[in-house]
Design a protein around this motif. Structure first.
Motif, PDB file in Angstrom:
ATOM      1  N   LEU A 495      49.335  13.686  33.843  1.00 10.21           N
ATOM      2  CA  LEU A 495      49.082  14.975  33.101  1.00 10.21           C
ATOM      3  C   LEU A 495      49.639  16.373  33.358  1.00 10.21           C
ATOM      4  CD1 LEU A 495      47.107  13.717  29.688  1.00 10.21           C
ATOM      5  CD2 LEU A 495      50.077  13.603  30.142  1.00 10.21           C
ATOM      6  N   GLU A 496      48.880  16.721  34.162  1.00  9.59           N
ATOM      7  CA  GLU A 496      49.010  18.532  34.621  1.00  9.59           C
ATOM      8  C   GLU A 496      49.772  17.930  35.906  1.00  9.59           C
ATOM      9  OE1 GLU A 496      45.453  18.712  37.668  1.00  9.59           O
ATOM     10  OE2 GLU A 496      44.195  18.992  35.355  1.00  9.59           O
ATOM     11  N   SER A 497      51.053  16.688  36.599  1.00 10.77           N
ATOM     12  CA  SER A 497      51.473  16.483  37.184  1.00 10.77           C
ATOM     13  C   SER A 497      52.819  16.264  36.492  1.00 10.77           C
ATOM     14  CB  SER A 497      51.562  15.987  38.015  1.00 10.77           C
ATOM     15  OG  SER A 497      49.865  16.284  38.681  1.00 10.77           O
ATOM     16  N   SER A 498      52.824  16.006  35.271  1.00  9.39           N
ATOM     17  CA  SER A 498      54.001  14.904  34.911  1.00  9.39           C
ATOM     18  C   SER A 498      54.430  15.158  33.109  1.00  9.39           C
ATOM     19  CB  SER A 498      54.492  13.913  35.460  1.00  9.39           C
ATOM     20  OG  SER A 498      55.073  14.006  36.197  1.00  9.39           O
ATOM     21  N   PRO A 499      55.346  15.969  32.640  1.00  7.30           N
ATOM     22  CA  PRO A 499      55.470  15.289  30.889  1.00  7.30           C
ATOM     23  C   PRO A 499      54.716  13.991  30.634  1.00  7.30           C
ATOM     24  CG  PRO A 499      57.800  15.905  31.935  1.00  7.30           C
ATOM     25  CD  PRO A 499      56.779  16.164  32.963  1.00  7.30           C
ATOM     26  N   PRO A 500      54.618  13.969  29.149  1.00  5.45           N
ATOM     27  CA  PRO A 500      53.808  12.941  28.382  1.00  5.45           C
ATOM     28  C   PRO A 500      55.097  11.912  28.810  1.00  5.45           C
ATOM     29  CG  PRO A 500      52.725  14.061  27.876  1.00  5.45           C
ATOM     30  CD  PRO A 500      53.849  15.258  28.846  1.00  5.45           C
ATOM     31  N   GLU A 501      56.116  12.018  29.110  1.00  2.82           N
ATOM     32  CA  GLU A 501      56.966  11.235  28.952  1.00  2.82           C
ATOM     33  C   GLU A 501      57.471  10.063  29.379  1.00  2.82           C
ATOM     34  OE1 GLU A 501      59.127  15.533  28.938  1.00  2.82           O
ATOM     35  OE2 GLU A 501      57.254  13.975  28.249  1.00  2.82           O
ATOM     36  N   GLN A 502      57.100  11.318  30.903  1.00  2.00           N
ATOM     37  CA  GLN A 502      57.058  10.649  32.216  1.00  2.00           C
ATOM     38  C   GLN A 502      55.964  10.335  33.206  1.00  2.00           C
ATOM     39  OE1 GLN A 502      60.883  14.111  32.983  1.00  2.00           O
ATOM     40  NE2 GLN A 502      58.625  13.434  34.688  1.00  2.00           N
ATOM     41  N   ILE A 503      55.383   9.232  32.191  1.00  2.00           N
ATOM     42  CA  ILE A 503      53.956   8.859  32.915  1.00  2.00           C
ATOM     43  C   ILE A 503      54.015   7.453  31.764  1.00  2.00           C
ATOM     44  CG2 ILE A 503      51.624   9.300  33.367  1.00  2.00           C
ATOM     45  CD1 ILE A 503      51.783  11.981  32.674  1.00  2.00           C
ATOM     46  N   ILE A 504      53.801   6.930  32.819  1.00  2.00           N
ATOM     47  CA  ILE A 504      53.281   4.800  32.003  1.00  2.00           C
ATOM     48  C   ILE A 504      52.076   4.207  32.648  1.00  2.00           C
ATOM     49  CG2 ILE A 504      54.485   2.506  31.377  1.00  2.00           C
ATOM     50  CD1 ILE A 504      57.046   3.882  32.548  1.00  2.00           C
ATOM     51  N   ALA A 505      51.175   4.134  31.537  1.00  2.00           N
ATOM     52  CA  ALA A 505      49.615   3.637  32.037  1.00  2.00           C
ATOM     53  C   ALA A 505      50.149   2.407  31.928  1.00  2.00           C
ATOM     54  CB  ALA A 505      48.808   3.912  31.295  1.00  2.00           C
ATOM     55  N   GLU A 516      45.017  -7.895  23.330  1.00  2.00           N
ATOM     56  CA  GLU A 516      44.926  -7.334  22.070  1.00  2.00           C
ATOM     57  C   GLU A 516      43.580  -6.173  21.735  1.00  2.00           C
ATOM     58  OE1 GLU A 516      47.367  -8.034  20.221  1.00  2.00           O
ATOM     59  OE2 GLU A 516      47.931  -8.196  21.138  1.00  2.00           O
ATOM     60  N   LYS A 517      43.351  -6.543  22.565  1.00  2.00           N
ATOM     61  CA  LYS A 517      41.779  -5.783  22.393  1.00  2.00           C
ATOM     62  C   LYS A 517      41.674  -4.020  22.946  1.00  2.00           C
ATOM     63  CE  LYS A 517      38.150  -8.483  21.615  1.00  2.00           C
ATOM     64  NZ  LYS A 517      36.593 -10.072  22.498  1.00  2.00           N
ATOM     65  N   PHE A 518      42.698  -4.545  23.993  1.00  2.00           N
ATOM     66  CA  PHE A 518      42.626  -3.042  25.579  1.00  2.00           C
ATOM     67  C   PHE A 518      43.666  -2.668  24.555  1.00  2.00           C
ATOM     68  CE2 PHE A 518      44.622  -0.822  28.209  1.00  2.00           C
ATOM     69  CZ  PHE A 518      43.177  -0.568  29.153  1.00  2.00           C
ATOM     70  N   ARG A 519      44.269  -2.402  23.820  1.00  2.00           N
ATOM     71  CA  ARG A 519      45.938  -2.057  23.375  1.00  2.00           C
ATOM     72  C   ARG A 519      45.206  -1.286  21.825  1.00  2.00           C
ATOM     73  NH1 ARG A 519      51.352  -2.454  23.661  1.00  2.00           N
ATOM     74  NH2 ARG A 519      51.682  -4.003  25.677  1.00  2.00           N
ATOM     75  N   GLY A 520      44.386  -1.762  21.442  1.00  2.00           N
ATOM     76  CA  GLY A 520      43.106  -1.104  20.132  1.00  2.00           C
ATOM     77  C   GLY A 520      42.491  -0.047  20.543  1.00  2.00           C
ATOM     78  N   LYS A 521      41.661  -0.532  21.613  1.00  2.00           N
ATOM     79  CA  LYS A 521      41.365   1.158  22.618  1.00  2.00           C
ATOM     80  C   LYS A 521      42.201   1.802  22.873  1.00  2.00           C
ATOM     81  CE  LYS A 521      37.314  -2.605  23.863  1.00  2.00           C
ATOM     82  NZ  LYS A 521      36.550  -2.661  25.391  1.00  2.00           N
ATOM     83  N   TRP A 522      43.201   1.488  23.045  1.00  2.00           N
ATOM     84  CA  TRP A 522      44.021   2.722  24.020  1.00  2.00           C
ATOM     85  C   TRP A 522      44.734   3.591  22.972  1.00  2.00           C
ATOM     86  CZ3 TRP A 522      44.744   3.905  28.579  1.00  2.00           C
ATOM     87  CH2 TRP A 522      46.047   4.968  28.878  1.00  2.00           C
ATOM     88  N   GLN A 523      45.024   2.370  21.332  1.00  2.00           N
ATOM     89  CA  GLN A 523      45.672   3.203  20.244  1.00  2.00           C
ATOM     90  C   GLN A 523      45.118   4.348  19.970  1.00  2.00           C
ATOM     91  OE1 GLN A 523      46.577   1.084  18.053  1.00  2.00           O
ATOM     92  NE2 GLN A 523      49.174   0.509  18.747  1.00  2.00           N
ATOM     93  N   THR A 524      42.927   3.748  20.181  1.00  2.00           N
ATOM     94  CA  THR A 524      41.953   5.158  19.018  1.00  2.00           C
ATOM     95  C   THR A 524      41.631   6.303  20.186  1.00  2.00           C
ATOM     96  OG1 THR A 524      41.306   2.847  18.479  1.00  2.00           O
ATOM     97  CG2 THR A 524      39.462   4.355  18.970  1.00  2.00           C
ATOM     98  N   TRP A 525      41.888   5.518  21.781  1.00  2.00           N
ATOM     99  CA  TRP A 525      42.058   7.241  22.579  1.00  2.00           C
ATOM    100  C   TRP A 525      43.298   8.022  22.084  1.00  2.00           C
ATOM    101  CZ3 TRP A 525      43.063   6.452  27.994  1.00  2.00           C
ATOM    102  CH2 TRP A 525      42.151   7.817  28.901  1.00  2.00           C
ATOM    103  N   ILE A 529      49.737   9.201  26.158  1.00  2.00           N
ATOM    104  CA  ILE A 529      51.170   8.591  26.836  1.00  2.00           C
ATOM    105  C   ILE A 529      51.194   6.807  26.238  1.00  2.00           C
ATOM    106  CG2 ILE A 529      50.732  10.121  28.856  1.00  2.00           C
ATOM    107  CD1 ILE A 529      49.209   8.012  30.287  1.00  2.00           C
ATOM    108  N   ARG A 530      52.030   6.134  27.591  1.00  2.00           N
ATOM    109  CA  ARG A 530      52.543   4.848  27.103  1.00  2.00           C
ATOM    110  C   ARG A 530      52.094   4.329  27.514  1.00  2.00           C
ATOM    111  NH1 ARG A 530      57.795   2.063  28.748  1.00  2.00           N
ATOM    112  NH2 ARG A 530      58.155   3.579  29.481  1.00  2.00           N
ATOM    113  N   LEU A 531      51.677   3.162  27.452  1.00  2.00           N
ATOM    114  CA  LEU A 531      51.070   1.865  27.544  1.00  2.00           C
ATOM    115  C   LEU A 531      52.144   0.512  27.819  1.00  2.00           C
ATOM    116  CD1 LEU A 531      48.180   0.559  28.469  1.00  2.00           C
ATOM    117  CD2 LEU A 531      47.701  -0.289  26.363  1.00  2.00           C
ATOM    118  N   GLU A 532      51.920  -0.004  28.918  1.00  2.00           N
ATOM    119  CA  GLU A 532      52.485  -1.051  29.120  1.00  2.00           C
ATOM    120  C   GLU A 532      51.997  -2.513  29.437  1.00  2.00           C
ATOM    121  OE1 GLU A 532      55.570  -2.043  28.637  1.00  2.00           O
ATOM    122  OE2 GLU A 532      56.716  -0.460  28.591  1.00  2.00           O
TER     123      GLU A 532
END
Length: 608
Positions: A495-505, A516-525, A529-532
């Protein structure tokens, strides 16, 4: 680190290099121990070539030795001129580089490197032979003792030049003392008691079978006593100021000592009718010492000093090989690591490579000196020949005062040296000399290949400073295995190096429920940035990531530069690494081969 300092000593600063340079008294044992110690087997090598033709044939060891010593002084004069002309060291390599093309220089270099390796193997095995002559019970341990000797000398050299000189000075001077004591004892016996009845008289006619070819073979075998003469000119920079004067003086001392000791031992062998043993044990020198001293303490002193100096003769190679390799590496024909000095200002890479190659030779030839000697003189006399020819060309081009006499001396040395090469190749070809004829061209080819690589790298790295910087937007991909502090550090960096729209986890799941569990944890956190995610049926993490990167590249179609940010953690203790799967390491290894991807590692240091 404490263990390293205890074994090798504390690091020395670069400025201490001048203090590590050697005075003459220290340089003589370090750089001349090979040549001086060769008197222990030089006469024996001549006699081995003559002994099959009867007792009278052994008398010819005297004229053969005299011719060898004429060659010695030709080489001494020549290499004093080399020191004058090439004070930065390198010997035959430096002479050939300036006066011929790179091919000749690399042939000289390869020949010297081979010779230095053989010097270590021959000296170590000959040293063990001296020990086992006095203590036959140790014969079954020949290989182990030889390898141990090489490792000890290598260890001392890695502690630095000054420490090596301090350690090696006493045994070399002890050997010189014992040989001169042996010669004086022989002279005393002749003066007081007359010539021994065992003396071999000059034959009235040439014995049957003693042809010119046999004498040339004896000459080439005895020339092994001249190996190491070039070491001083190769290592001129290690002398204290005035460098050139000290190097030339030390070389002259070497010539005088070698003349007296080598000729003296040959004369004593003739006076006492000594013949080489078929098994090589006891040695000729051991037989001479037992004739003069019996089995008194002086006999054991001679044998122990011979064994010590033969072991330490390996140090001539340990001084010369790394320095020559460093000079050649600076020219780009050998890996640059050879020119890097260690903590103690020693050239550690050269020392380690020399140790390994010589140990392999010792093991391969079962520590039998007579099997190694046929390979010995070819490399060094090939380098002698090239050095002499180079000096002839130099004098003819420059025409200094007295240049014609210099051309004659160097020309004579070149002819004599080349004759040794040809005789040794022909005579000892089937005994293993053919390997040298193969190894030297292979080494030359390797050095040219290394040079081509460095030139290619330099051309590719060359930059036009007037060309403007080319900036591209970066798309960052962050592989995430979980939600933890390691991943958090990597996301913050991205995030310090690029804007959020240019970062993919990117996350790989090994079962669908976990996905499914991981996606839920990611949304909670919700780091913004986008998660694939990808479900890996075969539990592979690396391959799904590589396929995803390919998909992203096709999607952006060159608009962005792809950077993969690898979250890693560093364990406090080295053995803790074995407790983790090292997934980031394997991903990194796979990505390093991709020219179109930038890799950034973000470390997190564990405290326990």
């Amino acid at each position: 680190m404490k263990i390293k300092h205890f074994l090798f000593g504390r690091p020395l600063s670069t400025e201490a290099l001048q203090e590590e340079r050697m005075p003459k008294w220290m340089a003589l044992p370090i750089l001349s121990s090979d040549a001086l110690s060769s008197v222990a087997y030089g006469t024996e090598s001549i006699l081995i070539a003559l002994v099959a033709y009867g007792t009278a044939a052994r008398w010819f060891s005297l004229p053969v030795s005299l011719v060898i010593l004429i060659l010695l002084f030709t080489l001494i004069i020549s290499y004093r001129q080399v020191i004058n002309g090439y004070p930065k060291g390198g010997g035959a390599y430096a002479v050939a580089k300036e006066n011929f093309n790179p091919l000749m220089a690399l042939i000289a270099c390869a020949a010297l490197l081979v010779d230095y390796t053989l010097t270590v193997a021959v000296s170590a095995t000959a040293g063990v032979a001296a020990i086992t002559s006095a203590f036959p019970n140790l014969i079954p341990w020949n290989v182990e003792l030889s390898v141990l000797g090489v490792l000890i000398v290598a260890f001392i050299n890695m502690r630095g030049v000054r420490e090596a000189g301090t350690v090696f000075a006493f045994p070399t001077y002890f050997f010189i003392f014992n040989i001169f004591a042996l010669l004086l004892a022989g002279l005393y016996q002749v003066v007081v008691h007359g010539i021994p009845s065992t003396s071999i008289p000059m034959p009235a006619h040439i014995p049957q079978g003693v042809t010119l070819y046999v004498l040339l073979r004896a000459f080439s075998s005895g020339c092994s006593a001249l190996t190491g003469v070039e070491a001083i000119s190769n290592a001129t920079p290690v002398f204290r100021d005035p460098t050139v004067k000290n190097a030339k003086t030390t070389l002259l001392y070497l010539g005088i000592l070698l003349f007296v000791m080598f000729m003296g031992i040959t004369i004593l062998a003739n006076l006492y009718g000594v013949a080489p043993s078929p098994t090589g044990n006891p040695t000729v020198l051991s037989q001479i010492a037992s004739n003069l001293f019996g089995y008194s303490w002086m006999y054991y002193s001679t044998q122990i000093s011979t064994a010590l100096v033969l072991f330490l003769a390996t140090n001539t190679a340990f001084a010369g090989f790394p320095l020559l390799a460093a000079i050649v590496a600076q020219d780009g024909y050998m890996p640059r690591q050879f020119s890097t000095r260690g903590d103690r200002l020693s050239l550690n890479v050269g020392i380690m490579v020399l140790s390994l190659m010589s140990i392999l030779l010792i093991i391969g030839f079962d520590a039998v000196t007579d099997s190694l000697v046929p390979l010995y003189a070819i490399g060094v006399f090939l380098s002698f020949t090239i050095a002499q020819l180079g000096m002839v060309k130099k004098w003819r081009m420059e025409k200094p005062s007295g240049w014609k006499s210099k051309v004659f001396i160097n020309g004579l040395g070149a002819i004599m040296s080349f004759s040794v090469v040809i005789i040794s190749l022909v005579e000892k070809f089937s005994a293993g000399a053919w390997t040298i004829a193969i190894i030297i061209p292979i080494l030359v080819w390797m050095m040219f290949s290394i040079k081509r690589h460095y030139v290619s790298v330099a051309n590719q790295l060359k930059m036009d400073i007037d060309h403007p910087l080319h900036l591209k937007s970066t798309l960052m991909i962050v592989p995430v295995g979980g939600i933890n502090q390691v991943v958090r550090n990597s996301i913050e960096y991205a995030l310090e190096s690029s804007p959020p729209e240019q970062i993919i986890a990117f996350h790989v799941s090994i079962d669908k429920d976990e996905d499914e569990k991981f996606r839920g944890k990611w949304q909670t956190w919700n780091p913004g940035i986008r998660l694939e995610t990808f479900y890996s049926r075969y539990r592979s993490i690396k391959n799904p990531l590589l396929r995803f990167i390919d998909q992203v590249q096709r999607r952006v179609d060159g608009k962005y530069e792809i950077t993969v940010v690898l979250p890693i953690f560093i364990t406090k203790k080295t053995w803790h690494r074995m407790l983790h799967n090292q997934a980031a390491y394997f991903i990194e290894r796979a990505l390093l081969n991709r020219e179109d991807i930038i890799i950034v590692k973000v470390p997190f240091h564990l405290k326990s």
